[in-house]
Design an enzyme around this catalytic site. Sequence first.
Site, mmCIF file in Angstrom:
data_model
loop_
_atom_site.group_PDB
_atom_site.id
_atom_site.type_symbol
_atom_site.label_atom_id
_atom_site.label_comp_id
_atom_site.label_asym_id
_atom_site.label_seq_id
_atom_site.Cartn_x
_atom_site.Cartn_y
_atom_site.Cartn_z
ATOM 1 N N THR A 181 -2.046 -35.264 22.683
ATOM 2 C CA THR A 181 -2.126 -36.413 21.774
ATOM 3 C C THR A 181 -2.350 -35.972 20.329
ATOM 4 O OG1 THR A 181 -4.480 -36.505 22.260
ATOM 5 C CG2 THR A 181 -3.058 -38.030 23.481
ATOM 6 N N LYS A 182 -2.502 -34.675 20.106
ATOM 7 C CA LYS A 182 -2.742 -34.179 18.758
ATOM 8 C C LYS A 182 -1.432 -33.712 18.109
ATOM 9 C CE LYS A 182 -7.250 -34.773 18.947
ATOM 10 N NZ LYS A 182 -7.661 -35.192 20.297
#
Length: 378
Positions: A181-182
């Site tokens: 998710t980064k």
Amino acid sequence: MINFNLPPYVGTEMEYVREACAVNRKICGDGPFTKKCSEWLENRFNSNKILLTTSGTSALELAAILCDLHPGDEVILPSFTFSSTATAFQMVGATLVFVDVCPDTMNIDPDAIERAITDKTKVVVPVHYAGVACDMDRIMDIAERNNLLVVEDAAQGVLSSYKGKALGTIGHFGCYSFHETKNYSMGEGGALSINDSRYCDRAEIIREKGTNRQRFFRGQVDKYTWVDRGSSYLPSDMNAAYLWAQLEHADEINENRLSTWHFYQESLKPLADAGKIELPYIPEGCEHNAHMFYIKCKDLEERGDLISYLKEHGVQAVFHYIPLHDAPAGKMFGRFDGEDRFTTSESNRLVRLPMYYGLGEADRHHVADSVLSFYATR
Ligand SMILES: *Cc1c(COP(=O)(O)O)cnc(C)c1O
């Protein structure tokens, strides 16, 4: 549906993963790709030493162990953050002291830190929310005057900077996440920057099950033994190979995200000018990485309506943290110091728009147009 997030993928990941497996025949920790990634990060961030870890959470745990805390010692952190910021310090027996954020950046309020300091305070953990730096000059000054260690939670701040310094390299330790998710992904993974060289040897030992194995590999000791506390925080070289593909395209990913961020900022400015929403604020001296684009609605109710409206129009928008001091575990392991002026009220208004590498031109127009049309009737 336009997803809130799609994990980054540049196309060369499989080539390097294959190389790790079939050519190097070495996928345990600290193989060739791990070395490439950590050297790249050290050079790019001008860091003394960077160790890859199995997650951003384990980078925080490694930092927490290095802080050498004892039961009753206090750690100051924002309530508005991810659970890992807290669990890492809870695991080493510290008491968590949550404080308020500044409403403009959602970053920890330096005045609240100062007020929360007691003779038990040992560590402060600034979280660079959305990849936008905390007020590090003030935080480092407070830490120095009170003899505190600073652990930066730079999980969202890879490639962001503060007055020319990479986030994660300003405090004693900096923790990064390469969760999918980064901005840059290795599936699950992270890194720790050790900015005070006195901690380097011990960090290697803790990361390698409490042994001096790294010193053994360098020929500094003739056998390796158990010498300290420890755990296993080395990621597989297969994951590092995946990350390496993305680091080779780091600037392209960064620029692509920033272009979406600026597009949203421009497109929604009329709503902000009309006083209907608030847009993100980037303080002077901060270069950010477009980790996130959020807006603030009038209140909780309007936010719920907006999220539903966007969903009906094929756009996945999401809110963010439930303040930790209000969560069951937060109540068990910590306390809120001072007044919750902004943490709860501001987090109730915050909504994040789709943001990922490769978000298409038509899609980002659709997102902005949908927000505009929702507010057209309000
Ligand atoms: C993502 C994140 C973490 C945890 O990172 P993982 O790699 O998922 O363990 C910690 N803190 C913050 C602020 C994060 O956003």
